[in-house]
Design a protein around this motif. Structure first.
Motif, PDB file in Angstrom:
ATOM      1  N   GLY A 145      -5.549   0.913 -14.283  1.00 46.79           N
ATOM      2  CA  GLY A 145      -4.372   0.257 -13.729  1.00 46.79           C
ATOM      3  C   GLY A 145      -4.465  -1.246 -13.900  1.00 46.79           C
ATOM      4  N   GLU A 146      -3.922  -1.981 -12.925  1.00 46.81           N
ATOM      5  CA  GLU A 146      -3.931  -3.435 -13.008  1.00 46.81           C
ATOM      6  C   GLU A 146      -4.156  -4.052 -11.636  1.00 46.81           C
ATOM      7  OE1 GLU A 146       0.663  -4.842 -12.597  1.00 46.81           O
ATOM      8  OE2 GLU A 146       0.137  -3.843 -14.474  1.00 46.81           O
TER       9      GLU A 146
ATOM     10  N   ARG B  28      -1.847  -5.784  -1.080  1.00 37.79           N
ATOM     11  CA  ARG B  28      -0.710  -5.049  -0.541  1.00 37.79           C
ATOM     12  C   ARG B  28      -1.197  -3.771   0.111  1.00 37.79           C
ATOM     13  NH1 ARG B  28       2.510  -4.854  -6.064  1.00 37.79           N
ATOM     14  NH2 ARG B  28       2.720  -2.698  -5.367  1.00 37.79           N
ATOM     15  N   GLY B  29      -0.866  -3.614   1.390  1.00 36.53           N
ATOM     16  CA  GLY B  29      -1.204  -2.394   2.108  1.00 36.53           C
ATOM     17  C   GLY B  29      -2.507  -2.503   2.876  1.00 36.53           C
ATOM     18  N   LEU B  30      -2.609  -1.693   3.926  1.00 35.74           N
ATOM     19  CA  LEU B  30      -3.778  -1.715   4.805  1.00 35.74           C
ATOM     20  C   LEU B  30      -4.589  -0.432   4.717  1.00 35.74           C
ATOM     21  CD1 LEU B  30      -2.098  -3.290   7.974  1.00 35.74           C
ATOM     22  CD2 LEU B  30      -3.454  -4.448   6.210  1.00 35.74           C
ATOM     23  N   GLY B  31      -4.200   0.465   3.824  1.00 26.41           N
ATOM     24  CA  GLY B  31      -4.908   1.731   3.698  1.00 26.41           C
ATOM     25  C   GLY B  31      -6.132   1.612   2.816  1.00 26.41           C
ATOM     26  N   GLY B  32      -6.902   2.712   2.765  1.00 31.00           N
ATOM     27  CA  GLY B  32      -8.076   2.730   1.912  1.00 31.00           C
ATOM     28  C   GLY B  32      -9.123   1.737   2.377  1.00 31.00           C
TER      29      GLY B  32
ATOM     30  N   ASP C 204      -8.935  -1.603  -2.775  1.00 31.85           N
ATOM     31  CA  ASP C 204      -7.701  -0.803  -2.847  1.00 31.85           C
ATOM     32  C   ASP C 204      -6.416  -1.631  -2.758  1.00 31.85           C
ATOM     33  OD1 ASP C 204      -9.212   1.432  -3.167  1.00 31.85           O
ATOM     34  OD2 ASP C 204      -8.747   2.336  -1.230  1.00 31.85           O
ATOM     35  N   PRO C 205      -6.339  -2.660  -1.893  1.00 31.63           N
ATOM     36  CA  PRO C 205      -5.067  -3.381  -1.755  1.00 31.63           C
ATOM     37  C   PRO C 205      -4.637  -4.177  -2.982  1.00 31.63           C
ATOM     38  CG  PRO C 205      -6.421  -3.680   0.204  1.00 31.63           C
ATOM     39  CD  PRO C 205      -7.300  -3.066  -0.842  1.00 31.63           C
ATOM     40  N   ILE C 206      -5.538  -4.412  -3.943  1.00 28.33           N
ATOM     41  CA  ILE C 206      -5.138  -5.204  -5.117  1.00 28.33           C
ATOM     42  C   ILE C 206      -5.082  -4.371  -6.395  1.00 28.33           C
ATOM     43  CG2 ILE C 206      -5.939  -7.401  -4.174  1.00 28.33           C
ATOM     44  CD1 ILE C 206      -8.394  -7.157  -6.056  1.00 28.33           C
TER      45      ILE C 206
ATOM     46  N   ASP D  81      -1.908   2.988 -12.972  1.00 29.20           N
ATOM     47  CA  ASP D  81      -0.849   3.180 -13.965  1.00 29.20           C
ATOM     48  C   ASP D  81       0.105   4.298 -13.538  1.00 29.20           C
ATOM     49  OD1 ASP D  81      -1.918   1.233 -15.583  1.00 29.20           O
ATOM     50  OD2 ASP D  81      -2.986   2.647 -16.890  1.00 29.20           O
ATOM     51  N   GLY D  82       1.400   4.034 -13.735  1.00 26.41           N
ATOM     52  CA  GLY D  82       2.410   5.027 -13.426  1.00 26.41           C
ATOM     53  C   GLY D  82       2.857   5.052 -11.982  1.00 26.41           C
ATOM     54  N   HIS D  83       2.374   4.114 -11.175  1.00 25.87           N
ATOM     55  CA  HIS D  83       2.709   4.090  -9.752  1.00 25.87           C
ATOM     56  C   HIS D  83       3.151   2.695  -9.340  1.00 25.87           C
ATOM     57  CE1 HIS D  83       0.993   8.106  -8.809  1.00 25.87           C
ATOM     58  NE2 HIS D  83       0.281   7.837  -9.888  1.00 25.87           N
ATOM     59  N   ALA D  84       4.074   2.634  -8.361  1.00 26.62           N
ATOM     60  CA  ALA D  84       4.555   1.351  -7.858  1.00 26.62           C
ATOM     61  C   ALA D  84       3.675   0.817  -6.740  1.00 26.62           C
ATOM     62  CB  ALA D  84       5.993   1.495  -7.360  1.00 26.62           C
ATOM     63  N   LYS D  85       2.977   1.695  -6.044  1.00 27.79           N
ATOM     64  CA  LYS D  85       2.151   1.301  -4.911  1.00 27.79           C
ATOM     65  C   LYS D  85       0.726   0.991  -5.341  1.00 27.79           C
ATOM     66  CE  LYS D  85       4.460   4.405  -1.571  1.00 27.79           C
ATOM     67  NZ  LYS D  85       4.201   5.556  -0.666  1.00 27.79           N
ATOM     68  N   THR D  86       0.085   0.082  -4.583  1.00 27.82           N
ATOM     69  CA  THR D  86      -1.359  -0.085  -4.718  1.00 27.82           C
ATOM     70  C   THR D  86      -2.047   1.047  -3.972  1.00 27.82           C
ATOM     71  OG1 THR D  86      -1.646  -1.380  -2.686  1.00 27.82           O
ATOM     72  CG2 THR D  86      -1.071  -2.598  -4.713  1.00 27.82           C
ATOM     73  N   PHE D  87      -3.340   1.204  -4.212  1.00 29.24           N
ATOM     74  CA  PHE D  87      -4.103   2.181  -3.433  1.00 29.24           C
ATOM     75  C   PHE D  87      -4.019   1.858  -1.946  1.00 29.24           C
ATOM     76  CE2 PHE D  87      -7.401   3.944  -6.704  1.00 29.24           C
ATOM     77  CZ  PHE D  87      -6.467   4.865  -7.142  1.00 29.24           C
ATOM     78  N   GLY D  88      -3.951   0.578  -1.611  1.00 28.48           N
ATOM     79  CA  GLY D  88      -3.875   0.179  -0.214  1.00 28.48           C
ATOM     80  C   GLY D  88      -2.580   0.567   0.461  1.00 28.48           C
ATOM     81  N   GLU D  89      -1.529   0.786  -0.325  1.00 26.27           N
ATOM     82  CA  GLU D  89      -0.227   1.187   0.218  1.00 26.27           C
ATOM     83  C   GLU D  89      -0.048   2.697   0.263  1.00 26.27           C
ATOM     84  OE1 GLU D  89       2.937  -2.170  -1.076  1.00 26.27           O
ATOM     85  OE2 GLU D  89       1.828  -1.286  -2.767  1.00 26.27           O
TER      86      GLU D  89
END
Length: 215
Positions: free
Chosen positions: A150-151, A157-161, A165-167, A171-179
């Motif tokens: 991915g990138e 972004r996001g508080l999960g994981g 994960d938040p950065i 690939d193929g997803h709009a959310k970060t792992f943190g979201e």
């Protein structure tokens, strides 16, 4: 040809990382295995001086099985950023310091990318790696690896994981792992295909070889 061994009964998860432990508990939950962590057993953390993720995972798994007399499962994982020549890589946890505070590590990634003028998505390519090793007290070991590409986004972004994960946006997803929810990140699809995260993909291979669901 590798002869796989069934993993069953009581197993040590060779980690003191609570985020990693939660993910491993989620993944192993359906298989009826009794889990205990190295942290819960008070086992010391071995020196991870391997040159590859697989070597460090083996170091941790072997140390845990020797200390406990039980089969041990270990994960060694990290994020590799192309523009940083693969860093932080094996030193992903080190960037968080002894207190394992990843906020400074996330900020450091952005600073290092800016130094190299990596400001556009094509210059911020990265991938997560997970190496899972099972070690048994008699010396038998098995290794399974997974990757997700991915990138790096320009701000957390996001508080999960946990960890990076938040950065990281796969690939193929709009959310970060943190979201993402836990299920979105590493849930195993009902069709039996591999999950999204690096750890889920490594676990998919492990489960096919070494695990059976209770009847």
């Amino acid at each position: 040809m590798t002869t796989h061994r069934l993993l069953a009964g009581k197993v040590v998860i060779a980690t003191h990382n609570q985020g990693k432990l939660r993910e491993m508990r989620d993944l192993l939950g359906p298989y009826g295995i009794e889990l205990v962590s190295a942290g819960e057993l008070g086992l010391p953390e071995p020196v991870e001086d391997g040159m590859m993720f697989s070597e460090n995972a083996a170091i941790k798994a072997v140390a845990a099985t020797k200390a406990s007399g039980l089969p041990a499962l270990s994960d060694d994982s990290g994020i590799c950023i192309d523009a940083l020549d693969g860093a932080p890589g094996l030193f992903s946890a080190n960037w968080a310091g002894p207190g394992k505070d990843f906020a400074p590590a996330l900020a450091r990634v952005q600073v290092e990318l800016s130094k190299r003028d990596a400001t556009t998505p094509d210059k911020r390519r990265a991938h997560f790696v997970s190496a899972l090793v099972i070690a048994w007290p008699d010396g038998h070991q098995e290794l399974f690896e997974g990757r997700v590409f991915g990138e790096i986004v320009d701000a957390p972004r996001g508080l999960g994981g946990f960890g990076y994960d938040p950065i990281f946006r796969p690939d193929g997803h709009a959310k970060t792992f943190g979201e993402m929810t836990t299920h979105e990140k590493h849930g195993i699809p009902e069709d039996g295909s591999a999950g999204l995260s690096h750890r889920a993909r490594a676990f998919h291979e492990l489960a096919a070889a070494c695990l059976r669901k209770p009847s």
